[in-house]
Design a protein around this motif. Structure first.
Motif, mmCIF file in Angstrom:
data_model
loop_
_atom_site.group_PDB
_atom_site.id
_atom_site.type_symbol
_atom_site.label_atom_id
_atom_site.label_comp_id
_atom_site.label_asym_id
_atom_site.label_seq_id
_atom_site.Cartn_x
_atom_site.Cartn_y
_atom_site.Cartn_z
ATOM 1 N N TYR A 44 0.830 -1.206 0.000
ATOM 2 C CA TYR A 44 0.000 0.000 0.000
ATOM 3 C C TYR A 44 0.868 1.261 0.000
ATOM 4 O O TYR A 44 0.563 2.235 -0.681
ATOM 5 C CB TYR A 44 -0.961 0.003 1.186
ATOM 6 N N GLY A 45 1.942 1.245 0.766
ATOM 7 C CA GLY A 45 2.850 2.388 0.789
ATOM 8 C C GLY A 45 3.531 2.611 -0.550
ATOM 9 O O GLY A 45 3.643 3.747 -1.023
ATOM 10 N N VAL A 46 3.965 1.536 -1.182
ATOM 11 C CA VAL A 46 4.610 1.635 -2.495
ATOM 12 C C VAL A 46 3.627 2.167 -3.529
ATOM 13 O O VAL A 46 3.966 3.051 -4.332
ATOM 14 C CB VAL A 46 5.183 0.258 -2.928
ATOM 15 N N ASP A 47 2.397 1.659 -3.509
ATOM 16 C CA ASP A 47 1.409 2.124 -4.482
ATOM 17 C C ASP A 47 1.071 3.595 -4.265
ATOM 18 O O ASP A 47 0.880 4.338 -5.229
ATOM 19 C CB ASP A 47 0.139 1.268 -4.417
ATOM 20 N N LYS A 48 1.027 4.025 -3.018
ATOM 21 C CA LYS A 48 0.758 5.447 -2.740
ATOM 22 C C LYS A 48 1.884 6.319 -3.302
ATOM 23 O O LYS A 48 1.626 7.361 -3.910
ATOM 24 C CB LYS A 48 0.601 5.671 -1.232
ATOM 25 N N ARG A 52 1.338 1.777 -11.575
ATOM 26 C CA ARG A 52 0.641 1.479 -10.324
ATOM 27 C C ARG A 52 0.422 -0.017 -10.154
ATOM 28 O O ARG A 52 0.387 -0.777 -11.116
ATOM 29 C CB ARG A 52 -0.725 2.169 -10.321
ATOM 30 N N ILE A 53 0.249 -0.419 -8.920
ATOM 31 C CA ILE A 53 -0.132 -1.792 -8.603
ATOM 32 C C ILE A 53 -1.630 -1.903 -8.892
ATOM 33 O O ILE A 53 -2.409 -1.057 -8.456
ATOM 34 C CB ILE A 53 0.183 -2.118 -7.137
ATOM 35 N N PRO A 54 -2.050 -2.912 -9.637
ATOM 36 C CA PRO A 54 -3.477 -3.032 -9.974
ATOM 37 C C PRO A 54 -4.366 -3.120 -8.723
ATOM 38 O O PRO A 54 -3.990 -3.738 -7.720
ATOM 39 C CB PRO A 54 -3.554 -4.334 -10.775
ATOM 40 N N ALA A 70 1.545 6.538 -6.956
ATOM 41 C CA ALA A 70 0.431 7.411 -7.319
ATOM 42 C C ALA A 70 0.868 8.873 -7.259
ATOM 43 O O ALA A 70 0.517 9.674 -8.135
ATOM 44 C CB ALA A 70 -0.746 7.184 -6.379
ATOM 45 N N LYS A 71 1.637 9.224 -6.239
ATOM 46 C CA LYS A 71 2.108 10.598 -6.097
ATOM 47 C C LYS A 71 3.063 10.999 -7.215
ATOM 48 O O LYS A 71 3.051 12.138 -7.667
ATOM 49 C CB LYS A 71 2.827 10.780 -4.758
ATOM 50 N N HIS A 112 -2.980 6.938 3.882
ATOM 51 C CA HIS A 112 -4.153 7.638 3.331
ATOM 52 C C HIS A 112 -4.357 7.233 1.871
ATOM 53 O O HIS A 112 -4.448 8.070 0.983
ATOM 54 C CB HIS A 112 -4.010 9.162 3.455
ATOM 55 N N HIS A 113 -4.424 5.926 1.679
ATOM 56 C CA HIS A 113 -4.504 5.383 0.329
ATOM 57 C C HIS A 113 -5.742 4.514 0.175
ATOM 58 O O HIS A 113 -5.982 3.614 0.970
ATOM 59 C CB HIS A 113 -3.243 4.567 0.042
#
Length: 92
Positions: free
Chosen positions: A22-26, A35-37, A29-30, A61-62
């Motif tokens: 979740y942290g990596v995907d956030k 992105r991770i699907p 995104a920034k 906050h993702h």
């Protein structure tokens, strides 16, 4: 260490991995990168990663505005609780 101990460790490591996902995907995104699907994030939470996904979502906050992510987190946590109960009470 017993098989039960290894199972508990694997469960903990999996939830840490989901949290990191979740942290990596956030971060991706920034920065506008690949992105991770969403399917992957959803399945990770349902497949014994509910606690890691919930904490990752809240801390980073993702995906907090999407109802189906919240639903998968809570379903994942319920599954996690059932799994922990099975390990601690049922598995001898």
């Amino acid at each position: 260490m017993s098989l039960k101990d290894y199972t508990v460790l694997a469960f903990i490591f999996w939830n840490v991995f989901v949290f990191i996902t979740y942290g990596v995907d956030k971060q991706k995104a920034k920065s506008g990168h690949w992105r991770i699907p969403e399917k992957t994030l959803l399945w990770e939470s349902i497949l014994l990663g509910g606690l890691g996904a919930f904490l990752g979502g809240k801390i980073f906050h993702h995906k907090t505005l999407k109802w189906y992510f919240k639903a998968s987190w809570y379903l994942g946590i319920i599954i996690d609780i059932a799994f922990i109960y099975w390990i601690l009470v049922v598995w001898h």
